[in-house]
Scaffold this motif. Structure first.
Motif, mmCIF file in Angstrom:
data_model
loop_
_atom_site.group_PDB
_atom_site.id
_atom_site.type_symbol
_atom_site.label_atom_id
_atom_site.label_comp_id
_atom_site.label_asym_id
_atom_site.label_seq_id
_atom_site.Cartn_x
_atom_site.Cartn_y
_atom_site.Cartn_z
ATOM 1 N N THR A 279 -8.513 3.717 -18.450
ATOM 2 C CA THR A 279 -9.583 4.327 -19.251
ATOM 3 C C THR A 279 -10.118 3.358 -20.295
ATOM 4 O O THR A 279 -11.331 3.210 -20.474
ATOM 5 C CB THR A 279 -9.060 5.603 -19.938
ATOM 6 N N ILE A 280 -9.232 2.693 -21.015
ATOM 7 C CA ILE A 280 -9.675 1.764 -22.061
ATOM 8 C C ILE A 280 -10.365 0.555 -21.443
ATOM 9 O O ILE A 280 -11.377 0.069 -21.967
ATOM 10 C CB ILE A 280 -8.478 1.337 -22.927
ATOM 11 N N GLY A 281 -9.834 0.083 -20.324
ATOM 12 C CA GLY A 281 -10.489 -1.037 -19.653
ATOM 13 C C GLY A 281 -11.915 -0.700 -19.247
ATOM 14 O O GLY A 281 -12.840 -1.512 -19.423
ATOM 15 N N ILE A 308 -12.070 -5.662 -31.442
ATOM 16 C CA ILE A 308 -11.500 -4.793 -30.405
ATOM 17 C C ILE A 308 -10.155 -4.237 -30.856
ATOM 18 O O ILE A 308 -9.869 -3.044 -30.680
ATOM 19 C CB ILE A 308 -11.351 -5.572 -29.088
ATOM 20 N N LEU A 309 -9.339 -5.091 -31.462
ATOM 21 C CA LEU A 309 -8.040 -4.621 -31.951
ATOM 22 C C LEU A 309 -8.209 -3.542 -33.013
ATOM 23 O O LEU A 309 -7.455 -2.551 -33.039
ATOM 24 C CB LEU A 309 -7.249 -5.802 -32.519
ATOM 25 N N VAL A 369 -4.153 -1.995 -26.386
ATOM 26 C CA VAL A 369 -4.663 -3.284 -26.860
ATOM 27 C C VAL A 369 -4.730 -4.286 -25.717
ATOM 28 O O VAL A 369 -5.724 -5.010 -25.559
ATOM 29 C CB VAL A 369 -3.767 -3.810 -28.000
ATOM 30 N N GLY A 370 -3.691 -4.321 -24.910
ATOM 31 C CA GLY A 370 -3.684 -5.263 -23.788
ATOM 32 C C GLY A 370 -4.810 -5.000 -22.811
ATOM 33 O O GLY A 370 -5.494 -5.927 -22.356
ATOM 34 N N ALA A 371 -5.024 -3.731 -22.479
ATOM 35 C CA ALA A 371 -6.094 -3.394 -21.542
ATOM 36 C C ALA A 371 -7.461 -3.750 -22.110
ATOM 37 O O ALA A 371 -8.338 -4.257 -21.397
ATOM 38 C CB ALA A 371 -6.040 -1.904 -21.213
ATOM 39 N N ALA A 372 -7.664 -3.507 -23.393
ATOM 40 C CA ALA A 372 -8.958 -3.813 -24.007
ATOM 41 C C ALA A 372 -9.227 -5.313 -24.028
ATOM 42 O O ALA A 372 -10.332 -5.769 -23.718
ATOM 43 C CB ALA A 372 -8.987 -3.241 -25.429
ATOM 44 N N LEU A 373 -8.222 -6.096 -24.398
ATOM 45 C CA LEU A 373 -8.415 -7.547 -24.464
ATOM 46 C C LEU A 373 -8.647 -8.141 -23.077
ATOM 47 O O LEU A 373 -9.465 -9.060 -22.912
ATOM 48 C CB LEU A 373 -7.197 -8.191 -25.121
ATOM 49 N N ILE A 374 -7.934 -7.625 -22.083
ATOM 50 C CA ILE A 374 -8.131 -8.136 -20.717
ATOM 51 C C ILE A 374 -9.535 -7.812 -20.225
ATOM 52 O O ILE A 374 -10.212 -8.656 -19.627
ATOM 53 C CB ILE A 374 -7.069 -7.539 -19.772
ATOM 54 N N ALA A 375 -10.009 -6.588 -20.502
ATOM 55 C CA ALA A 375 -11.338 -6.190 -20.038
ATOM 56 C C ALA A 375 -12.434 -7.019 -20.696
ATOM 57 O O ALA A 375 -13.479 -7.292 -20.084
ATOM 58 C CB ALA A 375 -11.561 -4.704 -20.318
#
Length: 832
Positions: A279-281, A308-309, A369-375
């Motif tokens: 969802t976050i991605g 983003i963080l 956080v990980g999903a957002a940064l990767i996306a």
């Protein structure tokens, strides 16, 4: 940065709300599951029966070594300690009192109790409130909780081992230990000699309690007792360890909750993290234009990362504020349901929460956080002047790492598929669930490529059905293959979960009832909670019209690596007339002495065949080697192992048959004769075996309730994630739809195009998800029952496919209809 992040969230309310919903629901589920498990882990059983002791020597579990690995398993019948340990322990320095404790089940008019020798009253301790201690074999001292109106001098019948004896009440006793109001079983006390005589395991005792002299060194005493216990192959328990020796309802509840976490915790956690990441991605991908614009005006990658963080942190904080208290209340509701259905007692304490909350918050935030940064990784790393151009079109290339990982995951899922066919019971179920998630994960990783291939294959079909709108739909599916990957994954997850794990319980229940119904040849069942002696079996066999009668007692045995299985111990005389085990090889007529018959499932799992010798451990931990004389197919209905009653004699906590199956000649009525027999054995009843099967089905349905509750939560969360994802994806198409209408595509054509897209995507999702579900079901059902075609309840697949289709259509058509109400000229400038 905080103000900017807050403004960005307000500017993107749709994606912010969707992300918050996924995070909050995930926190609620994980918090509730974590609280259940934490309560089970934190529970410490307070010693009740042995509250006055300093050390207790007992034998409650067994440690086995298989292939260099140790595994500890509880003894189903409770182990014993040699009676000779009493004298050895009395020689230990600092010991004041050593008492051997034996236990037998006793049933009185006012309820059940546990019978002990009088000397063991000091272990709790119990104190006399009226009368005197028993001094003759026909005397008994009663716990006040089961005495009722009985007074010293009265006579009371006590049912033990299927035989009613009349005792004179010598006195009444009361629990004077630290927990006198506890839910421990009431006790009755005989003379030590009589208690030893009625104890079924001669030469052994249940436990030995040790009380130290005043002022003696506790450390030295415990060390000396442990040394003697180890030499005898048993264990010494001191302090809080004594509580685990008592089979209380609270201790059983603790084990239930811990096992719940072991079986389902990992899968629930994986599902929640999977949904949150997806969802976050997707939310971040839909904001690429915003991030690219910031890069174009010289924002650094570090600033984008901090933005983003901060955004994810704000949403995570809000989800925690809402989700943690909600999870606590949800746990209270689940606890109430478990209590109402008898899974745990109302006295079981639910404690903790701080550690669970910290773990849930940390794990959820880290995944978010990980999903957002990767996306957002690619948008952050490219040069600012290229940022806006980069996001103008959907990227057509995907990471080679993702492709490689996807194929590796798919290979792992195939391996698990093979492995699930070689395992049994809960192991097969766990492996099948692992295979299910591995297949879904593989689909998630390979989704862009799956979408592109599906778009090419579906292109001619979509054009043939929807014409020009179908052409546009196929083109959109190809162009948006990357963006629709999350939607495909969510739909596959919903279908895969709903179509597999929900129906597993139905298959197990159906197979159990079917096997018992087909294999039960007897028409009547005489049962007793106190056990029926051999004399009762002999009397029933003498009744005119009785073809055969088979006494049955259920217990368990332990295999290597701590695994175990249910055992029915029988008197084999005439068993072929009372039950049909569906023997596939060997002969039940050879069941005599140290032999056993095993189910095909166990035989296949352990590589056994007729004539092999198998080393097993009986319910009290005694090792025996049994020769396999038959392999049968109805193990789910009748137990994995069948032995003669002689094999377990002296190795169970109580004696006698739990039930006697009776086969009569057609047209013969022996109801009156059976009633006469049960009248001579108090506590026994007669039932029709057909009614017994129906009651068994009700009991199995109740036991499956907990599994279905957790499965329902998982399926519901997956469906919510699918709906969340599809609404997000639909609402970001405003500019795309406005562009189509600006070049002459009508609203009707747009709607047809969306219908075509959804039909294609839904068809692919149902095909893949249905295949995963079918593969999971077939693997488990074939392993457990030998059947290749699983049972699906009526309307089951209709509910799954229809519900998924309705979910997909409503969560796409309604948002698209809203977007189409916006004039094209206004829609061109609308935010994603």
């Amino acid at each position: 940065m905080l103000k900017l992040a807050a403004k960005m969230l307000r500017h993107r309310k749709g994606s912010a709300v969707a992300t918050l919903l996924a995070l909050t629901a995930g926190v609620v589920i994980l918090m509730s599951m974590g609280l259940l498990v934490e309560s089970g882990l934190r529970f410490e059983a307070a010693s009740q029966r042995y509250a006055a002791t300093d050390v207790v020597v007992a034998n409650r579990d067994i440690t086995l070594t298989t292939n260099g690995q140790e595994a500890t398993a509880p003894l189903p019948e409770g182990g014993t300690v040699p009676a000779s340990m009493v004298e050895r322990l009395r020689q230990v320095p600092g010991v004041a009192t050593v008492v051997a404790d034996t236990s037998v089940t006793a049933i009185l008019e006012n309820g059940g109790a546990t019978g002990h020798g009088w000397s063991s009253t000091v272990l709790t301790p119990y104190q006399l409130t009226k009368g005197a201690q028993p001094k003759k074999d026909n005397e008994v001292a009663l716990d006040e909780r089961v005495a009722g109106s009985v007074a010293p001098g009265d006579e009371v019948p006590v049912l033990m081992e299927g035989t009613a004896r009349v005792y004179r009440v010598s006195g009444l006793v009361r629990n004077a230990g630290p927990r006198p109001g506890s839910d421990a079983s009431p006790a009755v006390f005989f003379t030590d000699e009589h208690a030893a005589a009625v104890y079924p395991r001669q030469g052994q005792v249940d436990a030995v309690g040790v009380i130290a002299e005043p002022g003696a060194s506790s450390t030295a005493l415990v060390a000396d007792v442990r040394k003697l216990a180890t030499e005898a192959g048993v264990k010494a328990h001191a302090g809080a360890e004594r509580g685990v020796l008592e089979q209380s309802a609270d201790l059983a509840a603790s084990d239930t909750l811990i096992n719940l976490g072991i079986v389902f915790g990992g899968f629930v956690g994986l599902l929640v993290m999977f949904v949150v990441a997806g969802t976050i991605g997707l939310a971040v991908r839909h904001r690429r234009r915003d991030l690219a614009l910031l890069r174009a005006v010289a924002a650094t990658p570090g600033q984008i990362s901090r933005l983003i963080l901060t955004e994810v942190g704000l949403l995570s904080l809000l989800s925690v504020v809402i989700g943690v208290p909600s999870g606590w209340f949800a746990t209270r509701w689940v606890r109430g349901e478990l209590v109402d259905r008898g899974f745990i007692p109302n006295t079981f304490p639910f404690s903790g929460g701080a550690l669970t909350a910290a773990a849930v918050v940390g794990a959820t935030t880290a995944v978010a956080v990980g999903a957002a940064l990767i996306a957002a990784r690619r948008t952050m790393l490219i040069r600012p002047t290229e940022a806006l151009g980069e996001i103008a079109v959907e990227p057509t290339r995907n990471s080679k790492i993702r492709l490689f990982t996807g194929f590796v995951t798919l290979a792992g899922a195939i391996y698990l598929t093979t492995l699930s066919t070689t395992q049994k019971g809960n192991a097969a179920l766990g492996t099948a669930l692992g295979m299910l998630f591995a297949l879904v994960l593989a689909v998630a990783l390979l989704a862009p490529w799956v979408n592109r291939v599906a778009a090419r294959l579906l292109g001619p079909v979509l054009r043939a059905v929807w014409g020009d709108s179908g052409y546009l739909a196929a083109a959109n599916l190809r162009a948006n293959a990357q963006g629709m990957a999350t939607v495909l994954t969510a739909l596959v997850l919903t279908v895969g979960l709903g179509g597999s794990i929900w129906f597993l319980q139905d298959n197990l229940l159906r197979q159990t009832v079917t096997q018992i119904g087909a294999g039960m040849l007897a028409q009547h069942s005489v049962s007793s909670a106190a056990g029926l002696p051999e004399t009762a079996l002999a009397e029933i066999r003498e009744i005119p019209g009785v073809v055969a009668a088979t006494g049955v007692r259920n217990t368990s045995i332990i295999l290597g690596a701590g695994q175990g299985g249910g055992v029915q111990a029988i008197d084999p005389d005439g068993v072929e007339h009372t039950m049909d085990l569906q023997v596939r090889s060997g002969n039940l007529a050879d069941l005599s002495g140290p032999t056993m018959a095993v189910s095909a499932l166990q035989a296949d799992s352990n590589g056994w065949k007729v004539g092999d010798h198998a080393k097993v451990w009986l319910g009290d931990g005694t090792p025996v080697t049994l020769r396999i004389v038959a392999i049968y197919g109805r193990g789910i209905g009748f137990g994995d192992f069948t032995v003669t009653n002689d094999v377990i004699a002296g190795h169970t906590a109580s004696t006698g048959y739990e039930r006697i199956l009776v086969r009569v000649e057609p047209g013969t009525d022996i109801t009156t004769a059976l009633a006469d027999v049960t009248g001579r054995y108090p506590g026994s009843t007669v039932t029709n075996t057909a009614g017994h099967t129906g009651q068994l089905a009700d009991d199995l349905a109740l036991s499956a309730w907990m599994n279905k509750l957790l499965m329902g939560i998982m399926i519901g969360y997956a469906a919510m994630a699918a709906a969340n994802t599809m609404v997000m994806a639909a609402l970001t198409r405003g500019r795309e739809l406005a562009s189509l209408r600006m070049v002459g595509v009508t609203r009707k054509q747009v709607k047809r195009m969306v219908h075509a897209e959804q039909s294609g995507l839904l068809g692919v999702s149902l095909l893949i998800g249905g295949s995963i579900a079918a593969l999971t079901l077939i693997s488990v059902v074939r392993t457990l029952t030998g059947q290749s075609v699983p049972y699906v309840p009526p309307l089951g697949w209709v509910s799954i496919t229809g519900g998924t289709a309705l979910l997909a259509l409503l969560t796409t058509i309604l948002p698209i209809a809203r977007l189409l109400r916006v004039p094209p000229i206004a829609g061109i400038g609308i935010k994603e």
